[in-house]
Design a protein around this motif. Structure first.
Motif, short mmCIF file in Angstrom:
data_model
loop_
_atom_site.label_atom_id
_atom_site.label_comp_id
_atom_site.label_asym_id
_atom_site.label_seq_id
_atom_site.Cartn_x
_atom_site.Cartn_y
_atom_site.Cartn_z
N ASP A 222 25.66 12.15 -7.53
CA ASP A 222 26.04 13.03 -8.63
C ASP A 222 24.83 13.88 -9.08
O ASP A 222 23.70 13.39 -9.08
N PRO A 223 25.06 15.14 -9.50
CA PRO A 223 23.93 15.98 -9.93
C PRO A 223 23.20 15.48 -11.17
O PRO A 223 22.07 15.89 -11.44
N HIS A 224 23.84 14.57 -11.93
CA HIS A 224 23.17 14.02 -13.12
C HIS A 224 22.49 12.67 -12.82
O HIS A 224 21.88 12.09 -13.72
N LEU A 225 22.64 12.15 -11.61
CA LEU A 225 22.07 10.81 -11.32
C LEU A 225 20.54 10.89 -11.34
O LEU A 225 19.95 11.75 -10.67
N ILE A 226 19.90 9.97 -12.06
CA ILE A 226 18.43 9.92 -12.03
C ILE A 226 18.04 9.32 -10.68
O ILE A 226 18.51 8.24 -10.30
N HIS A 227 17.18 10.05 -9.95
CA HIS A 227 16.78 9.58 -8.62
C HIS A 227 15.35 10.01 -8.33
O HIS A 227 14.77 10.83 -9.07
N GLY A 228 14.82 9.52 -7.24
CA GLY A 228 13.46 9.86 -6.84
C GLY A 228 13.13 9.06 -5.60
O GLY A 228 14.03 8.49 -4.96
N SER A 229 11.86 9.01 -5.24
CA SER A 229 11.46 8.18 -4.08
C SER A 229 9.97 7.98 -4.14
O SER A 229 9.24 8.76 -4.75
N GLY A 230 9.51 6.89 -3.48
CA GLY A 230 8.08 6.54 -3.49
C GLY A 230 7.33 7.28 -2.39
O GLY A 230 7.91 8.03 -1.60
N GLU A 231 6.03 7.02 -2.37
CA GLU A 231 5.15 7.59 -1.32
C GLU A 231 5.52 6.99 0.04
O GLU A 231 6.03 5.87 0.10
N ASN A 232 5.26 7.71 1.09
CA ASN A 232 5.48 7.15 2.44
C ASN A 232 4.22 6.39 2.86
O ASN A 232 3.21 6.99 3.24
N LYS A 233 4.29 5.06 2.80
CA LYS A 233 3.12 4.23 3.13
C LYS A 233 3.15 3.79 4.59
O LYS A 233 2.35 2.98 5.01
N SER A 234 4.12 4.28 5.35
CA SER A 234 4.24 3.88 6.75
C SER A 234 3.49 4.88 7.63
O SER A 234 2.96 5.87 7.16
N SER A 235 3.50 4.62 8.94
CA SER A 235 2.81 5.56 9.85
C SER A 235 3.80 6.52 10.51
O SER A 235 3.44 7.22 11.44
N ASN A 236 5.04 6.52 10.04
CA ASN A 236 6.06 7.40 10.63
C ASN A 236 6.63 8.35 9.58
O ASN A 236 6.58 8.06 8.38
N SER A 237 7.22 9.47 10.07
CA SER A 237 7.82 10.43 9.15
C SER A 237 9.13 9.89 8.58
O SER A 237 9.84 9.14 9.26
N ARG A 238 9.43 10.31 7.37
CA ARG A 238 10.74 10.03 6.76
C ARG A 238 11.35 11.38 6.41
O ARG A 238 11.01 12.00 5.41
#
Ligand SMILES: O=C(O)CCC(=O)C(=O)O
Length: 265
Positions: A222-238
């Motif tokens: 939903d456009p009102h959903l609070i969301h985000g994501s953490g840093e990429n700590k792996s050695s591969n792309s996300r």
């Protein structure tokens, strides 16, 4: 062209979307299709880097952006970084990504959510989080869009994972049910972009959910959903793409062009 209506949400999925603000469908695309998306990502990045050389560069809170024509290209936050973080919109930079604008596995669930007979694109972006790639702080999309759209409640997103998502590589995460509060207050911290991030006082981390999904999965939210994501700590792309739809007949965010999307008649 005859199209089947086989991909719409079930009643349970629609209820979950309304209650929780999201629905996840795992492993929707085949390995071959995902390979095609990876080629599309490479092509889009190459072209975006060329466009960025001709564009207008600027920084906001030390973060580096370039605007060229209808494109906004965002680089990773380390000074002088040449690593692309976001390209918006991206579909016109690679045919293998443009196909998603008519992909029924995205469009029919969107039709279930919006309950309308025809759809248009609002925006789309490629989010490349390479190794060490930065976090996206908690935010809602609606406060970004409310100045450009008179129907911000009707702008559902779908994120497609081009790689596995997990905690280590900075998978998408959300606050369950947070969409029900509508547009929430932003941070007041004196920064240029602070107002676009949700005030931490209204975020209940007890309700956090991580979207750990396999490649080729779809996360509708939903456009009102609070969301985000953490840093990429792996050695591969996300890598991922987020597409946002709206009822048909309205112009898209960046180009102002109306891009209607095909659905079964
Ligand atoms: O790519 C991500 O992890 C999150 C991106 C996001 O929230 C956004 O682009 O609005």
């Amino acid at each position: 062209m005859v199209m089947d209506r086989q991909f719409g949400f079930s009643d349970q999925e629609l209820k979950r979307y309304k209650d929780e603000g999201f629905v996840v469908r795992q492993g929707v695309f085949t390995d071959e299709e995902i390979h095609g998306f990876h080629l599309g990502v490479e092509e889009a990045i190459e072209t975006a880097l060329q466009l960025a050389r001709q564009g207008k560069s600027y920084t906001l809170d030390g973060k580096s952006f370039v605007d060229f024509a209808e494109y906004t290209i965002q680089f990773e936050h380390t000074p002088e970084s040449k690593d692309l973080r976001v390209i918006e919109p991206v579909h016109s930079l690679a045919e293998n990504l443009a196909v998603l604008l008519s992909e029924q596995r995205l469009l029919q669930p969107m039709q279930s959510i919006l309950g309308c007979s025809a759809l248009a694109l609002w925006t789309n972006k490629l989010n490349c989080k390479g190794p060490g790639g930065s976090a996206f702080d908690w935010h809602q999309d609606s406060p970004y869009w409310v100045h450009d759209s008179g129907h911000v409640d009707l702008l559902p997103n779908v994120m497609i994972s081009f790689d596995s998502f997990d905690r280590e590589n900075g998978c998408l995460r959300a606050i369950v049910g947070s969409h029900k509060a509508g547009c929430l207050p932003g941070r007041v911290d004196g920064s240029q972009l602070g107002g676009f991030y949700t005030d931490s006082k209204v975020i209940d981390l007890a309700d956090e959910v991580l979207f750990e999904v396999c490649p080729g999965s779809l996360i509708f939210f939903d456009p009102h959903l609070i969301h985000g994501s953490g840093e990429n700590k792996s050695s591969n792309s996300r890598r991922a793409m987020i597409l946002t739809f709206q009822p048909a007949g309205h112009p898209s965010l960046k180009s102002g062009e109306t891009i209607n999307c095909p659905l079964p008649g």
